[in-house]
Design an enzyme around this catalytic site. Structure first.
Site, mmCIF file in Angstrom:
data_model
loop_
_atom_site.group_PDB
_atom_site.id
_atom_site.type_symbol
_atom_site.label_atom_id
_atom_site.label_comp_id
_atom_site.label_asym_id
_atom_site.label_seq_id
_atom_site.Cartn_x
_atom_site.Cartn_y
_atom_site.Cartn_z
ATOM 1 N N LEU A 1 0.829 -1.223 0.000
ATOM 2 C CA LEU A 1 0.000 0.000 0.000
ATOM 3 C C LEU A 1 0.859 1.267 0.000
ATOM 4 C CD1 LEU A 1 -2.764 -1.163 2.533
ATOM 5 C CD2 LEU A 1 -2.831 -1.277 0.013
ATOM 6 N N SER A 52 8.725 -2.337 -19.550
ATOM 7 C CA SER A 52 8.300 -1.048 -20.099
ATOM 8 C C SER A 52 9.009 -0.768 -21.412
ATOM 9 C CB SER A 52 8.637 0.070 -19.094
ATOM 10 O OG SER A 52 8.469 1.343 -19.668
ATOM 11 N N TYR A 90 14.940 4.539 -12.907
ATOM 12 C CA TYR A 90 13.746 3.695 -13.053
ATOM 13 C C TYR A 90 13.869 2.826 -14.293
ATOM 14 C CZ TYR A 90 9.250 2.144 -14.618
ATOM 15 O OH TYR A 90 8.235 1.351 -15.104
ATOM 16 N N LYS A 149 14.283 -1.560 -14.920
ATOM 17 C CA LYS A 149 13.529 -2.450 -15.819
ATOM 18 C C LYS A 149 14.477 -3.219 -16.734
ATOM 19 C CE LYS A 149 9.423 -1.578 -14.333
ATOM 20 N NZ LYS A 149 8.673 -2.587 -13.549
HETATM 21 P P1 NAD Z 1 1.211 1.561 -9.153
HETATM 22 O O1 NAD Z 1 2.163 2.337 -8.317
HETATM 23 O O2 NAD Z 1 -0.190 2.005 -9.287
HETATM 24 O O3 NAD Z 1 1.169 0.034 -8.640
HETATM 25 C C1 NAD Z 1 2.283 -0.572 -8.031
HETATM 26 C C2 NAD Z 1 1.792 -1.222 -6.747
HETATM 27 O O4 NAD Z 1 2.872 -1.898 -6.131
HETATM 28 C C3 NAD Z 1 1.234 -0.212 -5.737
HETATM 29 O O5 NAD Z 1 -0.019 -0.667 -5.263
HETATM 30 C C4 NAD Z 1 2.276 -0.215 -4.617
HETATM 31 O O6 NAD Z 1 1.684 0.008 -3.340
HETATM 32 C C5 NAD Z 1 2.854 -1.623 -4.748
HETATM 33 N N1 NAD Z 1 4.239 -1.762 -4.256
HETATM 34 C C6 NAD Z 1 5.296 -0.989 -4.570
HETATM 35 N N2 NAD Z 1 6.395 -1.441 -3.927
HETATM 36 C C7 NAD Z 1 6.010 -2.544 -3.217
HETATM 37 C C8 NAD Z 1 6.667 -3.438 -2.350
HETATM 38 N N3 NAD Z 1 7.959 -3.305 -2.035
HETATM 39 N N4 NAD Z 1 5.947 -4.450 -1.778
HETATM 40 C C9 NAD Z 1 4.632 -4.599 -2.058
HETATM 41 N N5 NAD Z 1 3.940 -3.775 -2.869
HETATM 42 C C10 NAD Z 1 4.631 -2.751 -3.438
HETATM 43 O O7 NAD Z 1 1.903 1.406 -10.582
HETATM 44 P P2 NAD Z 1 1.297 0.877 -11.961
HETATM 45 O O8 NAD Z 1 1.171 2.038 -12.874
HETATM 46 O O9 NAD Z 1 0.145 -0.017 -11.700
HETATM 47 O O10 NAD Z 1 2.544 0.007 -12.499
HETATM 48 C C11 NAD Z 1 2.608 -1.366 -12.183
HETATM 49 C C12 NAD Z 1 3.878 -1.912 -12.804
HETATM 50 O O11 NAD Z 1 3.894 -1.624 -14.201
HETATM 51 C C13 NAD Z 1 5.160 -1.289 -12.248
HETATM 52 O O12 NAD Z 1 6.143 -2.314 -12.170
HETATM 53 C C14 NAD Z 1 5.558 -0.270 -13.307
HETATM 54 O O13 NAD Z 1 6.958 -0.064 -13.330
HETATM 55 C C15 NAD Z 1 5.104 -0.951 -14.560
HETATM 56 N N6 NAD Z 1 4.824 -0.024 -15.665
HETATM 57 C C16 NAD Z 1 3.941 1.008 -15.473
HETATM 58 C C17 NAD Z 1 3.691 1.895 -16.533
HETATM 59 C C18 NAD Z 1 2.761 3.051 -16.358
HETATM 60 O O14 NAD Z 1 2.820 3.999 -17.174
HETATM 61 N N7 NAD Z 1 1.893 3.033 -15.373
HETATM 62 C C19 NAD Z 1 4.299 1.704 -17.772
HETATM 63 C C20 NAD Z 1 5.195 0.627 -17.924
HETATM 64 C C21 NAD Z 1 5.443 -0.239 -16.849
HETATM 65 C C1 WQD Z 2 3.622 11.344 -22.495
HETATM 66 C C2 WQD Z 2 3.864 12.523 -23.414
HETATM 67 C C3 WQD Z 2 5.378 14.141 -22.504
HETATM 68 C C4 WQD Z 2 2.836 15.477 -19.227
HETATM 69 C C5 WQD Z 2 6.362 7.560 -18.806
HETATM 70 C C6 WQD Z 2 7.574 6.822 -18.351
HETATM 71 C C7 WQD Z 2 7.497 5.380 -18.814
HETATM 72 C C8 WQD Z 2 6.181 4.776 -18.369
HETATM 73 C C9 WQD Z 2 5.027 5.583 -18.876
HETATM 74 C C10 WQD Z 2 6.552 3.570 -16.312
HETATM 75 C C11 WQD Z 2 5.331 12.952 -23.445
HETATM 76 C C12 WQD Z 2 3.988 14.734 -22.688
HETATM 77 C C13 WQD Z 2 3.348 14.813 -20.324
HETATM 78 C C14 WQD Z 2 2.477 16.846 -19.351
HETATM 79 C C15 WQD Z 2 3.152 16.799 -21.655
HETATM 80 N N1 WQD Z 2 6.093 4.669 -16.957
HETATM 81 N N2 WQD Z 2 3.488 15.454 -21.504
HETATM 82 N N3 WQD Z 2 2.643 17.453 -20.565
HETATM 83 O O1 WQD Z 2 7.028 10.006 -20.545
HETATM 84 O O2 WQD Z 2 5.949 8.639 -22.403
HETATM 85 O O3 WQD Z 2 6.374 7.586 -20.194
HETATM 86 O O4 WQD Z 2 5.188 6.919 -18.359
HETATM 87 O O5 WQD Z 2 7.021 2.589 -16.790
HETATM 88 O O6 WQD Z 2 8.572 4.668 -18.249
HETATM 89 O O7 WQD Z 2 8.704 7.402 -18.967
HETATM 90 O O8 WQD Z 2 4.596 9.294 -20.412
HETATM 91 O O9 WQD Z 2 2.542 10.498 -19.773
HETATM 92 O O10 WQD Z 2 4.763 11.302 -18.833
HETATM 93 O O11 WQD Z 2 4.242 11.677 -21.243
HETATM 94 O O12 WQD Z 2 3.291 17.356 -22.743
HETATM 95 O O13 WQD Z 2 2.010 17.513 -18.387
HETATM 96 O O14 WQD Z 2 3.130 13.645 -22.903
HETATM 97 O O15 WQD Z 2 6.380 15.072 -22.875
HETATM 98 O O16 WQD Z 2 5.628 13.373 -24.758
HETATM 99 P P1 WQD Z 2 6.066 8.968 -20.973
HETATM 100 P P2 WQD Z 2 4.002 10.720 -19.965
#
Ligand code: NAD
Ligand code: WQD
Length: 340
Positions: free
Chosen positions: A34, A124, A149, A153
């Site tokens: 959480l 990612s 970050y 990955k």
């Molecule tokens: P999120 O933060 O909503 O969900 C992650 C969950 O993991 C949270 O509920 C957090 O409380 C829990 N958590 C974190 N560290 C923990 C730990 N040590 N022990 C137990 N629980 C823990 O994030 P999300 O957007 O749902 O992303 C989920 C996964 O997908 C992550 O690994 C993230 O890197 C990856 N990812 C997300 C995105 C994105 O844009 N959201 C894109 C690519 C990859």
């Molecule tokens: C999208 C586009 C910004 C906010 C990130 C992480 C990636 C993954 C997904 C975890 C970009 C533009 C954004 C704003 C803007 N997360 N933008 N004004 O950067 O593609 O990816 O989230 O795995 O690892 O890098 O996503 O939503 O931040 O941005 O113009 O206020 O929107 O420049 O072009 P991004 P984002």
């Protein structure tokens, strides 16, 4: 049906995946500390599915707690591992928090579940950096990460590949997500950003509801048709369904490899300005935005080649930009009226 551990299952993508696993007939147990989600998500999941999911508040960084959980749950045959820290900007300010959380959690899981196991990992598209050619395929080279970050990955994928190479009973699929957006059709679960959203779509919805000021478009001088940066936005429910397809493929023993990687996107790129226009068209709301300087670390454009996922996972994104924007907006209105 198999019992699946969903780590991070009260988080944004995890909670949507719990719903789709349930709908597909899987038994689910959630582990989450959480740290970036709310316990009320369990109530929301019950409202959507009618089920109170088995939940244990455990920090995956705690080796003994993870081992005790594994020993107490011999019937867990698969893990979908979402739990990690994921904020790119924060990772630059606090690299050790990210390396500790994202590696301790993964390594503790792999160590504790030292038995026949199916494992789906949240990777990612960030591992690609700025691809040399588009759409980007899984064979594209991994480039030097722009943030701690992104590095977690890339290194996690290496840890998984190298562990799988010497562990025949461990079957792994890494899913490289593009940009997840939107919320469940019920508007009962969605993204809960901590503080000011760094990501585009949650900032848009918070600006539209009056919680934030105008949106800043980070650059309109890129080499793209309208000058703003391009990404492959995918509905979080489509993304959740990709995890069900991945675990099913592993459960059915269809993977010839015991470590494989799949792009999970739509295969279509959309610019920032196109997302803004799509939101206004879908919701009827008028957004207040301005053009600002480029954001450090941003790539110009990326969108995925999803042929492998379509053909081998039997999965294809189905929900369009209109539904992504509509559902994101409905969730924003819900959470304003029903704060956690
Ligand atoms: P999120 O933060 O909503 O969900 C992650 C969950 O993991 C949270 O509920 C957090 O409380 C829990 N958590 C974190 N560290 C923990 C730990 N040590 N022990 C137990 N629980 C823990 O994030 P999300 O957007 O749902 O992303 C989920 C996964 O997908 C992550 O690994 C993230 O890197 C990856 N990812 C997300 C995105 C994105 O844009 N959201 C894109 C690519 C990859
Ligand atoms: C999208 C586009 C910004 C906010 C990130 C992480 C990636 C993954 C997904 C975890 C970009 C533009 C954004 C704003 C803007 N997360 N933008 N004004 O950067 O593609 O990816 O989230 O795995 O690892 O890098 O996503 O939503 O931040 O941005 O113009 O206020 O929107 O420049 O072009 P991004 P984002």
């Amino acid at each position: 049906m198999a019992k699946i551990l969903v780590t991070g299952g009260t988080g944004y993508i995890g909670s949507h995946t719990v719903v789709e696993l349930h709908n597909a007939g899987y038994e689910v147990v959630i582990v989450d500390n959480l740290s970036n989600s709310h316990i009320k998500i369990l109530t929301q999941l019950h409202a959507i599915t009618g089920k109170w999911f088995d939940f244990q508040e455990i920090d995956l960084q705690e080796e003994k707690a993870v081992q005790d959980f594994a020993d107490a749950n011999p019937d867990v045959t698969g893990i979908i591992h979402f739990a990690a820290s994921k904020a790119v900007g924060e990772s630059v300010e606090k690299p050790l928090k990210y390396y500790k959380n994202n590696f301790y959690g993964l390594i503790n899981l792999l160590t504790a579940f030292n038995r026949k196991l199916n494992f789906v990992f949240s990777s990612s598209c960030t591992v690609y950096g700025q691809p040399d050619s588009l759409p980007v395929t899984e064979a594209a080279p991994v480039k030097k990460a722009e943030s701690p970050y992104g590095n977690t990955k890339q290194i996690a994928e290496e840890i998984l590949a190298e562990t799988a190479a010497v562990t025949p009973d461990l079957n792994i699929i890494a899913l490289r997500y593009f940009n997840p957006v939107g919320a469940h059709e019920t508007a009962l679960i969605g993204e809960l950003p901590n503080g000011v959203p760094a990501n585009l779509v949650p900032f848009i919805t918070q600006s539209a509801i009056g919680k934030r000021g105008p949106i800043t478009v980070y650059g309109d001088d890129y080499e793209t048709p309208d000058g703003s940066a391009i990404r492959d936005y995918i509905h979080v429910v489509d993304l959740a369904k990709a995890h069900v397809a991945a675990i099913k493929r592993l459960e059915e023993g269809k993977s010839e490899l015991n470590y494989d990687v799949f792009n999970i996107g739509t295969g279509t790129g959309s610019s920032v300005l196109e997302i803004i226009a799509a939101f206004e068209k879908s919701t009827g709301e008028t957004l207040d935005y301005k053009i600002g300087p480029r954001r450090a670390g941003d790539i110009v454009q990326i969108y995925g080649d999803v042929t492998k996922s379509n053909q081998e996972l039997g999965w294809k994104a189905a929900l369009d930009l209109n539904e992504m924007m509509r559902s994101a907006w409905e969730w924003e209105k819900y959470i304003k009226a029903n704060p956690f």
